[in-house]
Scaffold this motif. Sequence first.
Motif, PDB file in Angstrom:
ATOM      1  N   ALA A 290       0.824  -1.215   0.000  1.00 25.91           N
ATOM      2  CA  ALA A 290       0.000   0.000   0.000  1.00 25.91           C
ATOM      3  C   ALA A 290       0.856   1.263   0.000  1.00 25.91           C
ATOM      4  O   ALA A 290       0.327   2.367   0.173  1.00 25.91           O
ATOM      5  CB  ALA A 290      -0.910   0.006   1.217  1.00 25.91           C
ATOM      6  N   GLY A 291       2.180   1.101  -0.197  1.00 23.39           N
ATOM      7  CA  GLY A 291       3.053   2.270  -0.203  1.00 23.39           C
ATOM      8  C   GLY A 291       3.353   2.793   1.182  1.00 23.39           C
ATOM      9  O   GLY A 291       3.734   3.966   1.348  1.00 23.39           O
ATOM     10  N   ASN A 292       3.165   1.938   2.203  1.00 19.29           N
ATOM     11  CA  ASN A 292       3.409   2.302   3.608  1.00 19.29           C
ATOM     12  C   ASN A 292       2.518   3.441   4.092  1.00 19.29           C
ATOM     13  O   ASN A 292       2.828   4.106   5.086  1.00 19.29           O
ATOM     14  CB  ASN A 292       4.885   2.667   3.832  1.00 19.29           C
ATOM     15  N   VAL A 293       1.438   3.685   3.389  1.00 20.26           N
ATOM     16  CA  VAL A 293       0.529   4.774   3.766  1.00 20.26           C
ATOM     17  C   VAL A 293      -0.902   4.262   3.804  1.00 20.26           C
ATOM     18  O   VAL A 293      -1.366   3.593   2.879  1.00 20.26           O
ATOM     19  CB  VAL A 293       0.625   5.964   2.790  1.00 20.26           C
ATOM     20  N   PHE A 294      -1.584   4.546   4.902  1.00 18.15           N
ATOM     21  CA  PHE A 294      -3.006   4.284   5.031  1.00 18.15           C
ATOM     22  C   PHE A 294      -3.685   5.596   5.418  1.00 18.15           C
ATOM     23  O   PHE A 294      -3.030   6.546   5.829  1.00 18.15           O
ATOM     24  CB  PHE A 294      -3.279   3.232   6.109  1.00 18.15           C
ATOM     25  N   TYR A 295      -4.981   5.614   5.301  1.00 15.00           N
ATOM     26  CA  TYR A 295      -5.723   6.810   5.709  1.00 15.00           C
ATOM     27  C   TYR A 295      -6.798   6.432   6.713  1.00 15.00           C
ATOM     28  O   TYR A 295      -7.459   5.405   6.571  1.00 15.00           O
ATOM     29  CB  TYR A 295      -6.335   7.522   4.502  1.00 15.00           C
ATOM     30  N   GLY A 296      -6.918   7.253   7.730  1.00 14.71           N
ATOM     31  CA  GLY A 296      -7.932   7.054   8.745  1.00 14.71           C
ATOM     32  C   GLY A 296      -9.020   8.100   8.615  1.00 14.71           C
ATOM     33  O   GLY A 296      -8.825   9.145   7.991  1.00 14.71           O
ATOM     34  N   LYS A 297     -10.158   7.811   9.242  1.00 10.97           N
ATOM     35  CA  LYS A 297     -11.306   8.696   9.125  1.00 10.97           C
ATOM     36  C   LYS A 297     -12.045   8.751  10.451  1.00 10.97           C
ATOM     37  O   LYS A 297     -11.873   7.891  11.306  1.00 10.97           O
ATOM     38  CB  LYS A 297     -12.264   8.208   8.037  1.00 10.97           C
ATOM     39  N   CYS A 298     -12.881   9.769  10.588  1.00  7.89           N
ATOM     40  CA  CYS A 298     -13.847   9.811  11.682  1.00  7.89           C
ATOM     41  C   CYS A 298     -15.087   9.056  11.218  1.00  7.89           C
ATOM     42  O   CYS A 298     -15.621   9.332  10.152  1.00  7.89           O
ATOM     43  CB  CYS A 298     -14.192  11.247  12.054  1.00  7.89           C
ATOM     44  N   ALA A 299     -15.543   8.106  12.011  1.00 13.16           N
ATOM     45  CA  ALA A 299     -16.682   7.277  11.619  1.00 13.16           C
ATOM     46  C   ALA A 299     -17.920   7.575  12.450  1.00 13.16           C
ATOM     47  O   ALA A 299     -18.829   6.750  12.536  1.00 13.16           O
ATOM     48  CB  ALA A 299     -16.310   5.799  11.747  1.00 13.16           C
ATOM     49  N   GLU A 300     -17.960   8.740  13.068  1.00 13.80           N
ATOM     50  CA  GLU A 300     -19.119   9.150  13.857  1.00 13.80           C
ATOM     51  C   GLU A 300     -19.527  10.548  13.426  1.00 13.80           C
ATOM     52  O   GLU A 300     -18.705  11.467  13.441  1.00 13.80           O
ATOM     53  CB  GLU A 300     -18.775   9.149  15.354  1.00 13.80           C
ATOM     54  N   LEU A 301     -20.784  10.718  13.022  1.00 11.13           N
ATOM     55  CA  LEU A 301     -21.258  12.017  12.557  1.00 11.13           C
ATOM     56  C   LEU A 301     -21.041  13.059  13.652  1.00 11.13           C
ATOM     57  O   LEU A 301     -21.621  12.968  14.734  1.00 11.13           O
ATOM     58  CB  LEU A 301     -22.736  11.934  12.183  1.00 11.13           C
ATOM     59  N   CYS A 302     -20.221  14.062  13.365  1.00 10.62           N
ATOM     60  CA  CYS A 302     -19.800  15.004  14.406  1.00 10.62           C
ATOM     61  C   CYS A 302     -20.011  16.464  14.025  1.00 10.62           C
ATOM     62  O   CYS A 302     -19.696  17.358  14.807  1.00 10.62           O
ATOM     63  CB  CYS A 302     -18.325  14.778  14.753  1.00 10.62           C
ATOM     64  N   GLY A 303     -20.520  16.745  12.824  1.00  7.20           N
ATOM     65  CA  GLY A 303     -20.725  18.126  12.426  1.00  7.20           C
ATOM     66  C   GLY A 303     -20.675  18.275  10.919  1.00  7.20           C
ATOM     67  O   GLY A 303     -20.542  17.289  10.181  1.00  7.20           O
ATOM     68  N   PRO A 304     -20.750  19.512  10.424  1.00  9.59           N
ATOM     69  CA  PRO A 304     -20.808  19.731   8.969  1.00  9.59           C
ATOM     70  C   PRO A 304     -19.584  19.258   8.200  1.00  9.59           C
ATOM     71  O   PRO A 304     -19.675  18.986   7.013  1.00  9.59           O
ATOM     72  CB  PRO A 304     -20.990  21.256   8.849  1.00  9.59           C
ATOM     73  N   SER A 305     -18.423  19.167   8.850  1.00  8.20           N
ATOM     74  CA  SER A 305     -17.201  18.725   8.159  1.00  8.20           C
ATOM     75  C   SER A 305     -16.769  17.327   8.586  1.00  8.20           C
ATOM     76  O   SER A 305     -15.594  16.974   8.473  1.00  8.20           O
ATOM     77  CB  SER A 305     -16.064  19.725   8.389  1.00  8.20           C
ATOM     78  N   HIS A 306     -17.725  16.546   9.068  1.00 10.77           N
ATOM     79  CA  HIS A 306     -17.413  15.179   9.495  1.00 10.77           C
ATOM     80  C   HIS A 306     -16.707  14.381   8.399  1.00 10.77           C
ATOM     81  O   HIS A 306     -15.719  13.690   8.647  1.00 10.77           O
ATOM     82  CB  HIS A 306     -18.702  14.476   9.913  1.00 10.77           C
ATOM     83  N   ALA A 307     -17.204  14.468   7.167  1.00  2.81           N
ATOM     84  CA  ALA A 307     -16.646  13.688   6.057  1.00  2.81           C
ATOM     85  C   ALA A 307     -15.223  14.110   5.708  1.00  2.81           C
ATOM     86  O   ALA A 307     -14.520  13.384   5.003  1.00  2.81           O
ATOM     87  CB  ALA A 307     -17.534  13.811   4.825  1.00  2.81           C
ATOM     88  N   LEU A 308     -14.786  15.275   6.203  1.00  4.37           N
ATOM     89  CA  LEU A 308     -13.466  15.795   5.870  1.00  4.37           C
ATOM     90  C   LEU A 308     -12.472  15.595   7.008  1.00  4.37           C
ATOM     91  O   LEU A 308     -11.356  16.113   6.960  1.00  4.37           O
ATOM     92  CB  LEU A 308     -13.568  17.290   5.538  1.00  4.37           C
ATOM     93  N   MET A 309     -12.865  14.858   8.025  1.00  2.00           N
ATOM     94  CA  MET A 309     -12.001  14.666   9.195  1.00  2.00           C
ATOM     95  C   MET A 309     -11.112  13.443   8.994  1.00  2.00           C
ATOM     96  O   MET A 309     -11.299  12.391   9.599  1.00  2.00           O
ATOM     97  CB  MET A 309     -12.858  14.522  10.449  1.00  2.00           C
ATOM     98  N   ASP A 310     -10.119  13.577   8.119  1.00  2.00           N
ATOM     99  CA  ASP A 310      -9.221  12.476   7.773  1.00  2.00           C
ATOM    100  C   ASP A 310      -7.843  12.666   8.420  1.00  2.00           C
ATOM    101  O   ASP A 310      -7.495  13.751   8.865  1.00  2.00           O
ATOM    102  CB  ASP A 310      -9.044  12.386   6.257  1.00  2.00           C
ATOM    103  N   PHE A 311      -7.074  11.590   8.431  1.00  2.54           N
ATOM    104  CA  PHE A 311      -5.672  11.675   8.849  1.00  2.54           C
ATOM    105  C   PHE A 311      -4.867  10.610   8.108  1.00  2.54           C
ATOM    106  O   PHE A 311      -5.426   9.635   7.596  1.00  2.54           O
ATOM    107  CB  PHE A 311      -5.520  11.507  10.368  1.00  2.54           C
ATOM    108  N   LYS A 312      -3.564  10.829   8.042  1.00  2.92           N
ATOM    109  CA  LYS A 312      -2.680   9.898   7.333  1.00  2.92           C
ATOM    110  C   LYS A 312      -1.956   9.010   8.327  1.00  2.92           C
ATOM    111  O   LYS A 312      -1.569   9.459   9.404  1.00  2.92           O
ATOM    112  CB  LYS A 312      -1.668  10.674   6.489  1.00  2.92           C
ATOM    113  N   VAL A 313      -1.779   7.750   7.954  1.00  2.00           N
ATOM    114  CA  VAL A 313      -1.023   6.799   8.775  1.00  2.00           C
ATOM    115  C   VAL A 313       0.177   6.320   7.976  1.00  2.00           C
ATOM    116  O   VAL A 313       0.023   5.805   6.867  1.00  2.00           O
ATOM    117  CB  VAL A 313      -1.889   5.584   9.171  1.00  2.00           C
ATOM    118  N   LYS A 314       1.355   6.502   8.529  1.00  2.00           N
ATOM    119  CA  LYS A 314       2.584   6.041   7.888  1.00  2.00           C
ATOM    120  C   LYS A 314       3.115   4.840   8.666  1.00  2.00           C
ATOM    121  O   LYS A 314       3.524   4.969   9.816  1.00  2.00           O
ATOM    122  CB  LYS A 314       3.621   7.163   7.851  1.00  2.00           C
ATOM    123  N   ALA A 315       3.085   3.657   8.055  1.00  2.00           N
ATOM    124  CA  ALA A 315       3.529   2.422   8.690  1.00  2.00           C
ATOM    125  C   ALA A 315       4.916   2.054   8.174  1.00  2.00           C
ATOM    126  O   ALA A 315       5.082   1.783   6.984  1.00  2.00           O
ATOM    127  CB  ALA A 315       2.540   1.296   8.414  1.00  2.00           C
TER     128      ALA A 315
END
Length: 351
Positions: free
Chosen positions: A205-230
């Motif tokens: 996977a190129g040593n990179v994964f992406y994480g997300k917020c999986a609980e509806l938390c507000g208008p920008s919930h779908a944009l609450m991402d982060f990067k994981v470097k393994a």
Amino acid sequence: MKRLAKWRLISLFSILALVLSGCGEPYLSTLKPAGEVADTQYDLMKLSTLIMVGVIVIVAIIFVLILVRFKRRDDRIPKQVEGSHKLEIIWTAVPILLLLILAVPTVAATFKLADVSPMDKKNSKALVINVRSHLYWWDFEYPGQKIVTSQDLVVPTNEKVYFNLKSTDVKHSFWIPAVGGKLDTNTENVNKFWLEFDDKRSNEAGNVFYGKCAELCGPSHALMDFKVKAISRDKFDAWVTAMQNVKEPQKAQSAVAAQGQELFNQSCIGCHAVTPSNKMPETARLAPNLSDFGNRTRVAGVLDHNKDELKNWIRNPETYKPGNMMTGKYPEMSEEQLDALADYLMGLKVQ
């Protein structure tokens, strides 16, 4: 004709759904597991799916068989055979057996994945990461290494990584789809769990994964991402050492960037930290830590990582993440000031 048009639409959407179900990336798909937890959950998902499909197929076969074989041919009332003990035992025992087949591995996996005792042992050598969720970004503290990062989670492969999850505002949910199921981050208690990142599949996977917020938390919930470097343990240790060696804010590399640094110290330093130390006061942890901002792959977790997008974000963050906590917290800036500030931030690189 209207009915025909409706069936055409239904057929079109069905085909579209089938095509879209094949879309995905190895770094963001639960169907391409990349760790022990994900493997366990994927196996349980396959087992439950197999049982459900098997039940559907058997019931459908019996249904069709009865329609064909016992189709009524006259007005005679057939012999009444209700109360068959044999049939009642069969249709009671079969569901119980299927539930046991599903329940036993599920319960065993639940206890296994819930075991976080190594992180609670005194003088434990386990890697523990404190995850704090905010509107709409993530904060990662490594208490044993005394460093903090934001938006970028760095972990070693082929070993268990333990997490303490807590929210600073509203309920969120921490989820790395390719590596393990989600767990809520609450304001009133700390949730704990562990994940393991497989080295071989991380490389695929190129040593990179992406994480997300999986609980509806507000208008920008779908944009609450982060990067994981393994990365491997050796590279992880090197990264930790590099982060620990940053004791003071990095100096600007050019005259323009120096102007940006001065502007940053006047307008941004109250919320953002530019050193990775976990000893920073809480007032400097109200917003993402920017000490390694130049090495990120995204601006604000959603925009391409370049100077133009960074300026767009600073100019009007509300456009890209409605409801974010940065909007209105600093004075408007001229183009020259935006250029200088962007130069300074893009130059913040630990390695």
